[in-house]
Scaffold this active site. Structure first.
Site, PDB file in Angstrom:
ATOM      1  N   ASN A   9      19.420 -25.244 -76.826  1.00  0.00           N
ATOM      2  CA  ASN A   9      20.125 -24.628 -75.703  1.00  0.00           C
ATOM      3  C   ASN A   9      20.509 -23.218 -76.138  1.00  0.00           C
ATOM      4  OD1 ASN A   9      21.690 -24.000 -73.474  1.00  0.00           O
ATOM      5  ND2 ASN A   9      23.462 -25.159 -74.162  1.00  0.00           N
ATOM      6  N   LYS A  27      21.763 -20.789 -74.486  1.00  0.00           N
ATOM      7  CA  LYS A  27      22.917 -20.224 -73.794  1.00  0.00           C
ATOM      8  C   LYS A  27      22.589 -18.787 -73.341  1.00  0.00           C
ATOM      9  CE  LYS A  27      25.822 -23.400 -76.335  1.00  0.00           C
ATOM     10  NZ  LYS A  27      27.152 -23.704 -76.901  1.00  0.00           N
ATOM     11  N   HIS A  50      26.830 -29.160 -68.624  1.00  0.00           N
ATOM     12  CA  HIS A  50      27.285 -28.696 -69.935  1.00  0.00           C
ATOM     13  C   HIS A  50      28.767 -28.341 -69.866  1.00  0.00           C
ATOM     14  CE1 HIS A  50      27.648 -26.249 -73.580  1.00  0.00           C
ATOM     15  NE2 HIS A  50      26.559 -26.849 -73.997  1.00  0.00           N
ATOM     16  N   GLU A  97      30.448 -25.972 -70.975  1.00  0.00           N
ATOM     17  CA  GLU A  97      30.748 -24.578 -70.653  1.00  0.00           C
ATOM     18  C   GLU A  97      30.631 -24.325 -69.154  1.00  0.00           C
ATOM     19  OE1 GLU A  97      29.274 -23.211 -75.067  1.00  0.00           O
ATOM     20  OE2 GLU A  97      27.949 -22.889 -73.351  1.00  0.00           O
ATOM     21  N   GLU A 148      28.153 -34.572 -75.987  1.00  0.00           N
ATOM     22  CA  GLU A 148      28.612 -33.348 -76.633  1.00  0.00           C
ATOM     23  C   GLU A 148      30.136 -33.311 -76.610  1.00  0.00           C
ATOM     24  OE1 GLU A 148      27.502 -29.820 -74.460  1.00  0.00           O
ATOM     25  OE2 GLU A 148      28.682 -30.586 -72.799  1.00  0.00           O
ATOM     26  N   GLY A 158      30.346 -25.195 -80.839  1.00  0.00           N
ATOM     27  CA  GLY A 158      30.571 -23.811 -81.231  1.00  0.00           C
ATOM     28  C   GLY A 158      31.816 -23.594 -82.055  1.00  0.00           C
ATOM     29  N   SER A 182      27.406 -29.325 -82.395  1.00  0.00           N
ATOM     30  CA  SER A 182      27.208 -28.559 -83.632  1.00  0.00           C
ATOM     31  C   SER A 182      26.282 -29.255 -84.628  1.00  0.00           C
ATOM     32  CB  SER A 182      28.551 -28.239 -84.298  1.00  0.00           C
ATOM     33  OG  SER A 182      29.326 -27.394 -83.481  1.00  0.00           O
TER      34      SER A 182
END
Length: 255
Positions: free
Chosen positions: A13, A15, A98, A100, A170, A176, A216
């Site tokens: 991914n 991003k 996701h 985010e 996740e 991150g 991660s």
């Protein structure tokens, strides 16, 4: 992983990273390193890199995905991209839900479900993300949160459609941040997700489902994580932007 029952998939991914020239260079460096992979390999890139990625991966074992899609086929949704638009380009996968997107752009379990149905109707293979916040983990409600997200996202999805869906666990607190769930913690939640799928459908369907870990995973911990029976690969963030690191993760998932 249990490759006798299901496919392992490593999906990068990217991003909001890499312009077209950088994307082309990264893919060119990556392809020879992953050509013998004994697992699925996907790169999910920004919209502006999709054509570049599709051209660069043509004839290879690497599949291309987008990072989101809208639930409508067309309409007054300025700035959005439909699943049909992606499919028409030749994109095969799409990341949905996701953390985010949920955190910064107002995604809800309801809109994730709508996007999931749109993606399936367009013939895309969704990578459905679920995961808990740090305070939810510390509050002991990981299973409740992840179970609810999974059930609401899959509402109305048939058993036949489910065969085209990957779930990525996740933990939001490990994305991150450099923090990673232990291999045992990752496997425990992945196994729980599989039990939720089994209750919604049946054991055979649950056993056949690819459930990734997406918090991660990197070149250093990939082997330990993918050695877990219910971790069927990973949704890789930062490490997917470095060809050598991404290749090491794919190597671990190919064992």
């Amino acid at each position: 992983m249990n490759k006798a029952l299901r496919k392992a998939v490593i999906a990068g991914n990217w991003k909001m990273n890499k312009n077209r020239q950088e994307a082309k260079a990264l893919i060119a460096e990556m392809l020879p390193l992953v050509k013998d992979a004994d697992c699925g390999v996907v790169i999910c890139v920004p919209y502006t890199n999709l054509e570049t990625a599709l051209e660069a991966t043509k004839g290879s074992n690497v599949k291309v995905g987008a990072e989101n899609c809208h639930w409508a086929t067309s309409g007054a949704f300025t700035g959005e991209i439909s699943a049909d638009m992606l499919a028409e380009m030749g994109v095969e996968y799409v990341v949905l839900g996701h953390s985010e997107r949920r955190q910064y752009f107002g995604e809800t379990d309801g809109t994730v479900n709508k996007r999931l149905h749109a993606a399936l109707t367009a013939g895309l293979k969704p990578i459905l993300c679920v995961g808990e916040l740090l305070n939810e983990r510390e509050g002991g409600i990981t299973e409740e949160v992840v179970g609810m997200q999974t059930k609401l996202a899959l509402a109305g999805v048939t058993k036949e459609q489910l065969a085209n869906i990957i779930i990525a666990y996740e933990p939001v607190w490990a994305i991150g941040t450099g923090k990673t769930a232990t291999a045992e913690q990752a496997n425990e939640v992945n196994h729980y997700i599989r039990t939720v799928v089994e209750k919604l459908y049946d054991k055979e369907t649950a056993d056949a489902m690819t459930i990734q870990y997406g918090g991660s995973m990197n070149a250093g911990n990939a082997e330990e994580l993918t050695a877990q029976p219910d971790v069927d690969g990973g949704l890789i963030g930062g490490a997917s932007l470095k060809a050598a690191d991404f290749a090491k993760i794919i190597e671990a998932a190919s064992k």
